[in-house]
Design a protein around this motif. Structure first.
Motif, PDB file in Angstrom:
ATOM      1  N   VAL A   1       0.922  -1.291   0.020  1.00  0.00           N
ATOM      2  CA  VAL A   1       0.101  -0.025   0.127  1.00  0.00           C
ATOM      3  C   VAL A   1       0.972   1.194  -0.020  1.00  0.00           C
ATOM      4  CG1 VAL A   1      -1.424   1.505   1.487  1.00  0.00           C
ATOM      5  CG2 VAL A   1      -1.967  -0.992   1.213  1.00  0.00           C
ATOM      6  N   GLU A   2       0.591   2.220  -0.734  1.00  0.00           N
ATOM      7  CA  GLU A   2       1.266   3.464  -0.723  1.00  0.00           C
ATOM      8  C   GLU A   2       0.014   4.616  -0.280  1.00  0.00           C
ATOM      9  OE1 GLU A   2       3.565   4.842  -3.797  1.00  0.00           O
ATOM     10  OE2 GLU A   2       4.944   3.272  -3.527  1.00  0.00           O
ATOM     11  N   ASP A   3       0.111   5.310   0.788  1.00  0.00           N
ATOM     12  CA  ASP A   3      -0.964   6.310   1.090  1.00  0.00           C
ATOM     13  C   ASP A   3      -0.597   7.309   1.727  1.00  0.00           C
ATOM     14  OD1 ASP A   3      -3.368   6.612   1.637  1.00  0.00           O
ATOM     15  OD2 ASP A   3      -3.945   4.883   3.447  1.00  0.00           O
ATOM     16  N   PHE A   4      -1.470   8.202   2.223  1.00  0.00           N
ATOM     17  CA  PHE A   4      -1.134   9.280   3.258  1.00  0.00           C
ATOM     18  C   PHE A   4      -1.617   8.914   4.526  1.00  0.00           C
ATOM     19  CE2 PHE A   4      -2.773  13.246   0.159  1.00  0.00           C
ATOM     20  CZ  PHE A   4      -1.592  12.732  -0.781  1.00  0.00           C
ATOM     21  N   TYR A   5      -1.032   9.614   5.433  1.00  0.00           N
ATOM     22  CA  TYR A   5      -1.348   9.542   7.114  1.00  0.00           C
ATOM     23  C   TYR A   5      -1.067  10.632   7.772  1.00  0.00           C
ATOM     24  CZ  TYR A   5       3.274   9.105   8.902  1.00  0.00           C
ATOM     25  OH  TYR A   5       4.603   9.526   9.227  1.00  0.00           O
ATOM     26  N   ALA A   6      -1.563  10.830   8.805  1.00  0.00           N
ATOM     27  CA  ALA A   6      -1.129  12.154   9.528  1.00  0.00           C
ATOM     28  C   ALA A   6      -0.343  12.126  10.263  1.00  0.00           C
ATOM     29  CB  ALA A   6      -2.449  12.584  10.397  1.00  0.00           C
ATOM     30  N   ARG A   7       0.840  13.125  10.251  1.00  0.00           N
ATOM     31  CA  ARG A   7       2.075  12.992  10.792  1.00  0.00           C
ATOM     32  C   ARG A   7       1.937  13.843  12.534  1.00  0.00           C
ATOM     33  NH1 ARG A   7       7.130  14.729   7.719  1.00  0.00           N
ATOM     34  NH2 ARG A   7       8.086  12.871   8.817  1.00  0.00           N
ATOM     35  N   ARG A   8       0.904  14.433  12.344  1.00  0.00           N
ATOM     36  CA  ARG A   8       0.666  15.220  13.434  1.00  0.00           C
ATOM     37  C   ARG A   8      -0.772  15.768  13.538  1.00  0.00           C
ATOM     38  NH1 ARG A   8      -0.726  20.092  11.329  1.00  0.00           N
ATOM     39  NH2 ARG A   8       0.703  21.140   9.842  1.00  0.00           N
ATOM     40  N   PRO A   9      -1.461  16.217  14.393  1.00  0.00           N
ATOM     41  CA  PRO A   9      -2.983  16.465  14.552  1.00  0.00           C
ATOM     42  C   PRO A   9      -2.923  17.582  13.707  1.00  0.00           C
ATOM     43  CG  PRO A   9      -2.079  16.512  16.949  1.00  0.00           C
ATOM     44  CD  PRO A   9      -0.735  16.122  16.195  1.00  0.00           C
ATOM     45  N   LEU A  10      -3.915  17.521  12.630  1.00  0.00           N
ATOM     46  CA  LEU A  10      -4.295  18.536  11.516  1.00  0.00           C
ATOM     47  C   LEU A  10      -5.154  19.706  11.764  1.00  0.00           C
ATOM     48  CD1 LEU A  10      -5.460  15.623   8.896  1.00  0.00           C
ATOM     49  CD2 LEU A  10      -3.100  16.771   9.224  1.00  0.00           C
ATOM     50  N   THR A  11      -4.790  20.467  11.261  1.00  0.00           N
ATOM     51  CA  THR A  11      -5.644  21.721  11.543  1.00  0.00           C
ATOM     52  C   THR A  11      -7.039  21.792  10.843  1.00  0.00           C
ATOM     53  OG1 THR A  11      -4.786  23.129   9.469  1.00  0.00           O
ATOM     54  CG2 THR A  11      -3.553  23.431  11.430  1.00  0.00           C
ATOM     55  N   ASP A  12      -7.936  22.479  11.150  1.00  0.00           N
ATOM     56  CA  ASP A  12      -9.245  22.541  10.672  1.00  0.00           C
ATOM     57  C   ASP A  12      -9.046  23.017   9.033  1.00  0.00           C
ATOM     58  OD1 ASP A  12     -10.332  22.331  13.170  1.00  0.00           O
ATOM     59  OD2 ASP A  12     -11.075  24.142  13.275  1.00  0.00           O
ATOM     60  N   GLY A  13      -8.093  23.690   8.509  1.00  0.00           N
ATOM     61  CA  GLY A  13      -7.993  24.012   7.395  1.00  0.00           C
ATOM     62  C   GLY A  13      -7.386  22.921   6.553  1.00  0.00           C
ATOM     63  N   GLU A  14      -6.542  22.328   7.091  1.00  0.00           N
ATOM     64  CA  GLU A  14      -5.949  21.055   6.395  1.00  0.00           C
ATOM     65  C   GLU A  14      -7.130  20.055   6.217  1.00  0.00           C
ATOM     66  OE1 GLU A  14      -1.299  21.150   8.108  1.00  0.00           O
ATOM     67  OE2 GLU A  14      -2.714  20.364   9.216  1.00  0.00           O
ATOM     68  N   ARG A  15      -7.710  19.956   7.455  1.00  0.00           N
ATOM     69  CA  ARG A  15      -8.954  18.728   6.925  1.00  0.00           C
ATOM     70  C   ARG A  15      -9.857  19.196   6.211  1.00  0.00           C
ATOM     71  NH1 ARG A  15      -8.322  18.164  13.042  1.00  0.00           N
ATOM     72  NH2 ARG A  15      -9.968  20.051  13.155  1.00  0.00           N
ATOM     73  N   THR A  16     -10.071  20.656   6.039  1.00  0.00           N
ATOM     74  CA  THR A  16     -11.149  20.962   5.124  1.00  0.00           C
ATOM     75  C   THR A  16     -10.597  20.701   3.766  1.00  0.00           C
ATOM     76  OG1 THR A  16     -12.053  22.687   6.581  1.00  0.00           O
ATOM     77  CG2 THR A  16     -12.244  23.066   4.211  1.00  0.00           C
ATOM     78  N   ASP A  17      -9.206  21.142   3.208  1.00  0.00           N
ATOM     79  CA  ASP A  17      -8.646  20.905   2.193  1.00  0.00           C
ATOM     80  C   ASP A  17      -8.418  19.447   1.686  1.00  0.00           C
ATOM     81  OD1 ASP A  17      -8.303  23.696   1.641  1.00  0.00           O
ATOM     82  OD2 ASP A  17      -6.186  23.612   2.297  1.00  0.00           O
ATOM     83  N   LEU A  18      -8.374  18.615   2.572  1.00  0.00           N
ATOM     84  CA  LEU A  18      -8.104  17.347   2.535  1.00  0.00           C
ATOM     85  C   LEU A  18      -9.605  16.623   2.008  1.00  0.00           C
ATOM     86  CD1 LEU A  18      -5.953  15.835   5.306  1.00  0.00           C
ATOM     87  CD2 LEU A  18      -5.583  15.518   2.736  1.00  0.00           C
TER      88      LEU A  18
END
Length: 278
Positions: free
Chosen positions: A169-186
């Protein structure tokens, strides 16, 4: 935990296939059938093209004749490469109808329809499907980030593998708690409504009976790729506007810039995982 809703991938700029059809139509004509190498600039929707697939094959231990199922096969580029370069028999599973249809068309143009079987299906419904079997290997490249129902998905992947079969598998993961803006963009631009950290990811795999997991952070490997991709698109924007029209070119530029920003901001990372079914 309440599962977030599944994303609409047809809202994602990268999956607006008009830009792929435009690019293919703009290619210089040459005699003979297409090859996977001809299509690589357009049909490898993951990072680092065939180099990533060479790495996957080495980790999987895939041999000629091996049966492989590609979850989230996109335009079929990885499946065609595995079939032509390594002699694998590949089932390419893709949910989005437009991707599936163009994948089937491109596979036929490459003369690989006997070795690559394209199936339109939801990955979460694969167990027990008429065409399903136990496979030697499962691959999934930058697809799982779109599927929030991880426990259910990994249970399906476990069921698709023969005992001792391997997955990559190749994938994204959260390296630290995400900001609201990052979660929205994702969620809005990358069709990724849920992104676990390493601990949660490993737990979901283990609970599904997928073991001997090797976790390799490839953020530093992917950072130059996503940065260069965004920079090239900005530099060549007039050409993209000519080829695709201003609205689509603008959407693609925003997508590439957003992914670059998510990685350079340190919240989103890349991972390569491989392991086996018990």
């Amino acid at each position: 935990m309440t599962e977030p809703p599944s994303p609409r991938l047809d809202d994602m700029a990268l999956y607006d296939l008009q830009h792929v059809r435009n690019a293919l139509a703009d290619r210089p004509a040459r005699p003979g059938p297409l090859t996977p190498a001809d299509l690589e600039p357009y049909d490898q929707l993951h990072y680092l093209g065939h180099q990533a697939l060479d790495h996957a094959v080495a980790r999987l231990g895939a041999a000629p004749g091996a049966s492989v199922v590609d979850i989230g096969a996109g335009l079929g580029g990885p499946a065609r490469y595995l079939a032509e370069r390594y002699g694998c028999r590949v089932t390419a599973v893709e949910l989005q109808p437009e991707l599936h249809e163009l994948s089937t068309e491109l596979t036929a143009l490459c003369g690989l329809s006997e070795r690559v079987t394209a199936v339109r299906a939801d990955a979460l419904t694969l167990r027990g499907a008429p065409w399903s079997q136990r496979y030697d290997h499962v691959v999934s490249l930058l697809t799982i980030l779109h599927i929030p129902r991880r426990a259910e998905l990994f249970d399906v992947l476990h069921g698709l593998l023969r005992p001792g079969g391997t997955f990559y598998v190749e994938d994204f993961y959260a390296r630290r708690p995400l900001t609201d803006g990052e979660r929205t963009d994702l969620a809005a631009l990358v069709a990724c409504p849920y992104l676990p950290d390493e601990s949660r990811y490993r737990q979901d795999l283990a609970e599904a009976g997928l073991t001997d997991v090797t976790w390799t952070d490839v953020t530093d490997l992917w950072l130059p790729f996503v940065g260069d991709r965004a920079e090239r698109f900005r530099r060549d924007l007039p050409q993209h506007v000519r080829l695709h029209g201003a609205p689509l070119a603008t959407r693609l530029r925003r997508f590439y810039d957003t992914v670059d920003s998510l990685f350079t901001g340190g919240g989103v990372g890349g991972v390569r995982l491989w392991g086996r079914r018990e």
